[in-house]
Design a protein around this motif. Structure first.
Motif, PDB file in Angstrom:
ATOM      1  N   ASP A 197      -5.841  11.443  12.413  1.00  0.00           N
ATOM      2  CA  ASP A 197      -6.577  11.498  11.145  1.00  0.00           C
ATOM      3  C   ASP A 197      -5.741  10.944   9.999  1.00  0.00           C
ATOM      4  O   ASP A 197      -6.236  10.171   9.167  1.00  0.00           O
ATOM      5  CB  ASP A 197      -6.986  12.932  10.834  1.00  0.00           C
ATOM      6  CG  ASP A 197      -8.123  13.422  11.715  1.00  0.00           C
ATOM      7  OD1 ASP A 197      -8.866  12.574  12.236  1.00  0.00           O
ATOM      8  OD2 ASP A 197      -8.248  14.651  11.892  1.00  0.00           O
ATOM      9  N   GLN A 198      -4.471  11.347   9.931  1.00  0.00           N
ATOM     10  CA  GLN A 198      -3.602  10.902   8.853  1.00  0.00           C
ATOM     11  C   GLN A 198      -3.260   9.413   8.990  1.00  0.00           C
ATOM     12  O   GLN A 198      -3.237   8.672   8.005  1.00  0.00           O
ATOM     13  CB  GLN A 198      -2.301  11.717   8.838  1.00  0.00           C
ATOM     14  CG  GLN A 198      -2.475  13.167   8.416  1.00  0.00           C
ATOM     15  CD  GLN A 198      -3.125  14.024   9.501  1.00  0.00           C
ATOM     16  OE1 GLN A 198      -2.956  13.753  10.699  1.00  0.00           O
ATOM     17  NE2 GLN A 198      -3.861  15.052   9.086  1.00  0.00           N
ATOM     18  N   LEU A 199      -3.032   8.965  10.217  1.00  0.00           N
ATOM     19  CA  LEU A 199      -2.690   7.558  10.441  1.00  0.00           C
ATOM     20  C   LEU A 199      -3.861   6.633  10.142  1.00  0.00           C
ATOM     21  O   LEU A 199      -3.662   5.488   9.730  1.00  0.00           O
ATOM     22  CB  LEU A 199      -2.226   7.362  11.893  1.00  0.00           C
ATOM     23  CG  LEU A 199      -0.960   8.097  12.315  1.00  0.00           C
ATOM     24  CD1 LEU A 199      -0.723   7.936  13.817  1.00  0.00           C
ATOM     25  CD2 LEU A 199       0.242   7.596  11.526  1.00  0.00           C
ATOM     26  N   ASP A 200      -5.073   7.144  10.339  1.00  0.00           N
ATOM     27  CA  ASP A 200      -6.263   6.330  10.116  1.00  0.00           C
ATOM     28  C   ASP A 200      -6.728   6.374   8.669  1.00  0.00           C
ATOM     29  O   ASP A 200      -7.567   5.571   8.256  1.00  0.00           O
ATOM     30  CB  ASP A 200      -7.397   6.808  11.026  1.00  0.00           C
ATOM     31  CG  ASP A 200      -8.523   5.798  11.171  1.00  0.00           C
ATOM     32  OD1 ASP A 200      -8.228   4.584  11.186  1.00  0.00           O
ATOM     33  OD2 ASP A 200      -9.686   6.212  11.278  1.00  0.00           O
ATOM     34  N   ALA A 201      -6.173   7.292   7.889  1.00  0.00           N
ATOM     35  CA  ALA A 201      -6.633   7.480   6.511  1.00  0.00           C
ATOM     36  C   ALA A 201      -5.964   6.525   5.532  1.00  0.00           C
ATOM     37  O   ALA A 201      -6.364   6.451   4.367  1.00  0.00           O
ATOM     38  CB  ALA A 201      -6.379   8.926   6.067  1.00  0.00           C
ATOM     39  N   ILE A 202      -4.955   5.785   5.990  1.00  0.00           N
ATOM     40  CA  ILE A 202      -4.270   4.850   5.098  1.00  0.00           C
ATOM     41  C   ILE A 202      -4.228   3.467   5.744  1.00  0.00           C
ATOM     42  O   ILE A 202      -4.314   3.328   6.968  1.00  0.00           O
ATOM     43  CB  ILE A 202      -2.836   5.298   4.763  1.00  0.00           C
ATOM     44  CG1 ILE A 202      -1.967   5.373   6.023  1.00  0.00           C
ATOM     45  CG2 ILE A 202      -2.853   6.635   4.044  1.00  0.00           C
ATOM     46  CD1 ILE A 202      -0.494   5.618   5.723  1.00  0.00           C
ATOM     47  N   SER A 203      -4.097   2.470   4.919  1.00  0.00           N
ATOM     48  CA  SER A 203      -3.966   1.105   5.421  1.00  0.00           C
ATOM     49  C   SER A 203      -2.515   0.825   5.790  1.00  0.00           C
ATOM     50  O   SER A 203      -1.593   1.544   5.385  1.00  0.00           O
ATOM     51  CB  SER A 203      -4.434   0.100   4.369  1.00  0.00           C
ATOM     52  OG  SER A 203      -3.504   0.049   3.291  1.00  0.00           O
ATOM     53  N   PHE A 204      -2.330  -0.224   6.558  1.00  0.00           N
ATOM     54  CA  PHE A 204      -0.988  -0.683   6.895  1.00  0.00           C
ATOM     55  C   PHE A 204      -0.212  -1.003   5.615  1.00  0.00           C
ATOM     56  O   PHE A 204       0.964  -0.665   5.476  1.00  0.00           O
ATOM     57  CB  PHE A 204      -1.108  -1.922   7.788  1.00  0.00           C
ATOM     58  CG  PHE A 204       0.189  -2.459   8.313  1.00  0.00           C
ATOM     59  CD1 PHE A 204       1.289  -1.641   8.532  1.00  0.00           C
ATOM     60  CD2 PHE A 204       0.307  -3.818   8.606  1.00  0.00           C
ATOM     61  CE1 PHE A 204       2.483  -2.156   9.038  1.00  0.00           C
ATOM     62  CE2 PHE A 204       1.482  -4.347   9.107  1.00  0.00           C
ATOM     63  CZ  PHE A 204       2.582  -3.516   9.317  1.00  0.00           C
TER      64      PHE A 204
END
Length: 466
Positions: free
Chosen positions: A152-159
């Motif tokens: 969830d946290q990794l998908d909530a921000i862009s690269f």
């Protein structure tokens, strides 16, 4: 909710029956058809384009065949290599001898290896960021990244946002921007960090993704990658129908019906190999589940353009240069030497940013590329003997590439629909792969695996020995 479209009610003029109908004649669709036929099942492949190969397309410059789309195979890409060998295609090692060129902050320098020569501080920062990426990548399940710890946290921000939070230096960010443009056809700020991590894991790690020797850019198919698709299609014969965009797929308890403008195919099962975004042009009855619809809306294709410039000979080789260059400005952002040999002609392949390329006419595009090559390789680059380019984002049918740009929040919410069948409709394509997602190897593997899954549903267990 399914999408209605103009002409979606066109009545086909003839009909065909098969055990399985396959939508798309890229590597996944062709591999699926090949596997099903080997099991004694009948197939029909429908392709909207006037050719096979999908995002693999052959071109020619100065009499040399070149790959306008998908290009390289790694030593570890055994599925596509085995298929190429079976069909009589050969490999040529990617030329990488000599020093690479870097254009950064308006200055030109040369270096050896994968990472450009930088200041000690910049090198330390690049190593720091690479270690951080590899650490995160190791936590991602390549088959179900959206279920990984902290997804969830990794998908909530862009690269790009992650690079900001890690306080990446401008030199590191410039290198990661090039990676993002080549891999996903977008800037780091457009793509979810989880999606980036999934693709890095699928590619065998960041080093394997970026390296030539022993990496993902190890070899090219001498005859071009599309030639593999053409030869396989030649064996499939009348099982393939071109110029047949699918308008609707109707499924009932007894089977599926796939409708194009000119034909209607009835089968027990369907395998759809188109990229998620391109399913938007198909009316599904019954409608796709919410997650599958979300995938279509949010997994938009990136965009990438390529140009090939030919010279009498590969003059850069005599200067001790590899033909590989990285730039942080302008139209071109990376180049490779794809010359047939030392005698010539010399051919440089340039990856181009579509935002400052696709909107111009051919002569302007040519001029922009050649001016930048002159900065990188000197005055000799100003006198080419031939030029060709291809803008994938401007294609009239199924535009975009090389891969989907999964924006933040779109993987955890929708990516499980990548492989979940919709009744009698199964999905294949490189995006659906776990290991090797985003490669031709992944496409072949998903075609074969999905074919075997459908064959089991049809009561067929083993391929014939033919």
């Amino acid at each position: 909710m399914s999408r209605s479209r103009e002409n979606s009610t066109t009545t086909p003029t003839d009909g065909t029956t098969a055990d399985v109908v396959i939508v798309g004649a890229g590597f996944a669709g062709l591999a699926a058809a090949d596997r099903l036929l080997s099991m004694g099942l009948s197939v029909q492949v429908v392709e909207g384009r006037d050719r096979v190969g999908g995002r693999s397309l052959s071109g020619e410059v100065a009499g040399v065949k070149v790959d306008l789309g998908a290009t390289w195979v790694s030593r570890r890409h055994t599925a596509i290599r085995d298929l190429a060998h079976r069909l009589g295609c050969t490999t040529t090692g990617q030329f990488a001898e000599g020093r690479n060129v870097l254009w950064s902050n308006g200055r030109r320098s040369t270096y050896k290896g994968t990472i450009p020569k930088m200041s000690p501080v910049a090198l330390a920062d690049m190593a720091r960021m690479q270690m951080a990426l590899e650490k995160l990548t190791s936590t991602v399940d390549v088959d179900t990244a959206w279920e990984s710890p902290g997804a969830d946290q990794l998908d909530a921000i862009s690269f790009g946002e992650w690079l900001d939070r890690k306080h990446a230096l401008s030199t590191t960010r410039a290198m990661m921007t090039i990676v993002s443009k080549v891999q996903w056809g977008c800037s780091p700020g457009d793509v979810s960090l989880l999606h980036v991590l999934r693709y890095i894991r699928a590619a065998g790690g960041l080093n394997h993704m970026l390296d030539v020797d022993g990496g993902a850019q190890q070899d090219r198919i001498t005859e071009t990658t599309q030639e593999i698709a053409k030869r396989l299609a030649g064996q499939l014969g009348d099982s393939i129908v071109l110029n047949a965009p699918v308008r609707s797929i109707i499924q009932e308890d007894s089977g599926v019906t796939v409708c194009t403008d000119s034909t209607m195919i009835s089968a027990e099962y369907a395998i759809v190999t188109t990229a998620p975004e391109h399913r938007a042009g198909i009316e599904f009855q019954p409608s796709l589940p919410d997650k599958a619809e979300g995938l279509v809306r949010t997994w938009r294709m990136g965009a990438l353009s390529k140009a090939f410039v030919a010279y009498e000979e590969p003059f850069w080789r005599t200067q001790g240069l590899s033909g590989e260059a990285l730039t942080d400005t302008g139209t071109v952002f990376i180049t490779f030497d794809v010359s047939p040999d030392d005698r010539g002609p010399g051919v440089l392949m340039a990856f181009c940013d579509p935002r400052v390329f696709d909107g111009f006419g051919l002569e302007e595009r040519r001029g922009r590329v050649i001016r930048q090559l002159a900065d990188l390789y000197g005055a000799d680059a100003e006198s080419p003997i031939d030029y060709v380019d291809h803008c994938w984002g401007a294609e009239p049918f199924a535009p975009g590439g090389p891969h989907p740009v999964a924006a933040p929040y779109s993987s955890v919410a929708y990516a499980s629909a990548l492989t979940e069948p919709h009744g009698r409709i199964h999905w294949a394509g490189t995006e659906t792969a776990g290991e090797w997602a985003g490669t031709m190897n992944g496409a072949v593997l998903t075609g074969q695996r999905t074919a075997e899954c459908v064959a089991r549903r049809l009561g067929v267990r083993e391929a014939s020995s033919a």
